[in-house]
Design an enzyme around this catalytic site. Structure first.
Site: not given
Ligand code: NAP
Length: 521
Positions: A255, A294
């Site tokens: 997602e 999102c």
């Molecule tokens: P993100 O930076 O991609 O991080 C998402 C998750 O992935 C976090 O738990 C992060 O952990 C983890 N992560 C990052 N690098 C990783 C790796 N190498 N290995 C394993 N896990 C890893 O996104 P965000 O900034 O938290 O969220 C914002 C984004 O999410 C926006 O673009 C939004 O559109 C999207 N979003 C989508 C939905 C949907 O349902 N489609 C819902 C909500 C948000 P850490 O925090 O520890 O880095």
């Protein structure tokens, strides 16, 4: 305070200094998180060896009751969670309601529909197939729960809802969970899991939580496991192409981000109910959670002749938005989650401003009861791009904040084509009194969206909202939105089951089918 990790049935403190979690209004450090020293291999094995069998021996009805008990614990501690959502995420009451109550509400919903599956432990998929004249040899398809771990990686914006909407479906399917909330806002998820574990409602091994980096977690996954990821498209791409995920064909649901759109119908006029409903919705989507959803409306598409009227109406609503410290009762929009994310939002906004002019959000800005130097606010910013067909950034850059771009369209076909320029989105909404346009829009938008919400005056008050994910509807979208699908009532169970064809004697096939739950999806 350092948040502990719950793995292998124990609370373990990570080593080292860890990462700071802060209050986005005051900048104050609230806690630290570290997974250094967590043995991910052992944690996954404990969940597979102990948690899986504990859940799989329960019937669907028993697992549904388990979800109900988790929801009860969360409801009993609701006030504490609201305070944490305010402190660590800068949530207003409405923001916290969506996250906290959204989490317990989804658990309650799955508890209710899961009860209907009764004493079965697996699912039937379709009817019987015969192969020849003699019908004694037949086939039936069933779905059995996976024997691995559901690894749930969540985004920072919904630490509660993101956790429980995934747990609800995995537990109902009989699959144990290892959840990793985003580090920046893990405080709430941590407190909730702490309460649920302390209440003793979850079977041993069924639920694990890590607060901090995923470390070498992905190296220890195997073919029995499934990953459900929510976050940015960039991280999704990185994780789904992890060598171990590819080698072992590990299920991976994503997602990701999305440039969702909302369309005002060509027949609309200022003062018409659909016009007012559209303006209210775009404003709400910009300001709830400070636009950190999102599903938020990033692109508002309107008939060219109405662009000025919509722009004025939106600007008037935005002028009434009170941005600031959510502890102040007059505040209606809170901050961005932290300084780093504020910087990302401002950078992305600057890129959009090269193609679109700012209608609001320019000039002096002073958040209520907050020091701009320490806090992470962004003013609600409406942009206007008069030539959207020739623009690029407005369709490609997700500004994860209170920002939306108004775009005039010249024909319905052009409006649908502009919506599709998002490269695949989670949701589109259509505000129209014209039944023929409503149908045309659903079919015109369908292939590039996971959900389309169609609003007219008759359902204006009943609408659950463009950006609100309801557990009975599928959530996900093609392309950039991740290509995944979650929830959708019992449809969500598919991800956590292996479907197999079973061939044999028709009496045996009938007996096998008779003890399965029929879900018809
Ligand atoms: P993100 O930076 O991609 O991080 C998402 C998750 O992935 C976090 O738990 C992060 O952990 C983890 N992560 C990052 N690098 C990783 C790796 N190498 N290995 C394993 N896990 C890893 O996104 P965000 O900034 O938290 O969220 C914002 C984004 O999410 C926006 O673009 C939004 O559109 C999207 N979003 C989508 C939905 C949907 O349902 N489609 C819902 C909500 C948000 P850490 O925090 O520890 O880095």
């Amino acid at each position: 305070m350092k948040l502990k990790n719950y793995v292998s049935g124990q609370w373990i403190e990570g080593k080292g200094a860890g990462t700071a979690l802060s209050d986005p209004v005051t900048g104050e450090e609230l806690a630290r998180a570290s997974t250094e020293g967590v043995d991910y291999r052992a944690a996954l094995e404990h969940a597979r060896r102990v948690g899986g069998p504990n859940l799989r021996k329960m019937s669907f009805a028993e697992r549904a009751a388990l979800l109900g008990r988790i929801a009860e614990v969360l409801v009993a501690n609701r006030d504490k969670y609201f305070a944490l959502a305010q402190a660590n995420s800068g949530n207003t009451k409405i923001d916290a309601t969506i996250d906290v109550d959204g989490g317990s509400g989804t658990l309650k919903y799955y508890s209710a529909i899961g009860k209907g599956l009764g004493e079965a432990r697996y699912l039937r998929d379709g009817g019987f197939d015969r192969f020849g004249k003699d019908d004694n040899f037949q086939a039936v398809h069933i779905r059995v729960p996976l024997e691995g771990v559901a690894v749930h990686i969540n985004a920072f914006n919904f630490p509660s809802w993101g956790l429980w909407e995934k747990v609800a479906v995995a537990f109902l399917a009989g699959v144990p969970v290892l959840a990793k909330p985003a580090t920046a806002t893990a405080l709430l998820a941590h407190a909730m899991v702490e309460d649920v574990v302390a209440a003793g409602v979850v079977p041993e091994g069924a639920l694990s939580l890590v607060c901090g980096s995923a470390g070498d977690l992905f190296d220890h996954l195997d073919r029995r496991d499934a990953v459900a990821f929510t976050g940015s498209a960039e991280t999704a791409a990185k994780l789904r192409s992890h060598g171990n995920v590819i080698r072992n064909s590990i299920r991976f649901n994503a997602e990701a981000d999305s440039l969702n759109s909302s369309l005002l119908g060509p027949e609309a006029r200022p003062g018409a109910p659909e016009f007012d409903l559209f303006v209210r919705e775009v404003h709400r989507e910009m300001t709830v959670k400070a636009g950190q959803k999102c599903t938020a409306i990033r692109r508002a598409l309107v008939p060219r002749a109405l662009a000025d009227a919509v722009s004025d109406a939106l600007a008037a609503r935005i002028a009434k938005t009170v941005t600031g410290n959510p502890r102040n009762e007059t505040v209606t929009m809170g901050p961005i989650v932290d300084k780093a994310q504020q910087k990302n939002v401002m950078g992305a906004l600057a890129a959009l401003k090269r193609e679109a002019k700012a209608i609001t959000g320019e000039g002096a800005f002073a958040p209520v009861d907050a020091d701009p130097a320490k806090s992470a606010f962004v003013p609600p910013t409406l942009l206007r791009c008069d030539r959207p067909a020739e623009a690029k950034a407005v369709h490609e850059i997700e500004v994860f904040g209170p920002v939306s771009t108004l775009m005039p369209y010249d024909s319905p076909e052009q409006a649908f084509a502009l919506a599709a320029r998002g490269g695949g989105s989670l949701v589109a909404s259509v505000f129209t009194a014209d039944d023929a346009f409503a149908r045309e829009a659903v079919l015109g938008l369908g292939a590039s969206h996971g959900r389309v919400m169609v609003i007219d005056d008759a359902v204006g008050k009943l609408s659950t909202g463009h950006g609100i994910v309801m557990p009975m509807c599928v959530h996900g979208g093609p392309g950039r939105a991740g290509g995944g699908e979650e929830l959708g009532g019992l449809r969500g169970l598919r991800f956590y089951h292996q479907r197999l064809a079973v061939q044999g004697n028709k009496t045996r096939m009938a007996a096998l089918a008779a003890s399965a739950a029929e879900v018809g999806v």
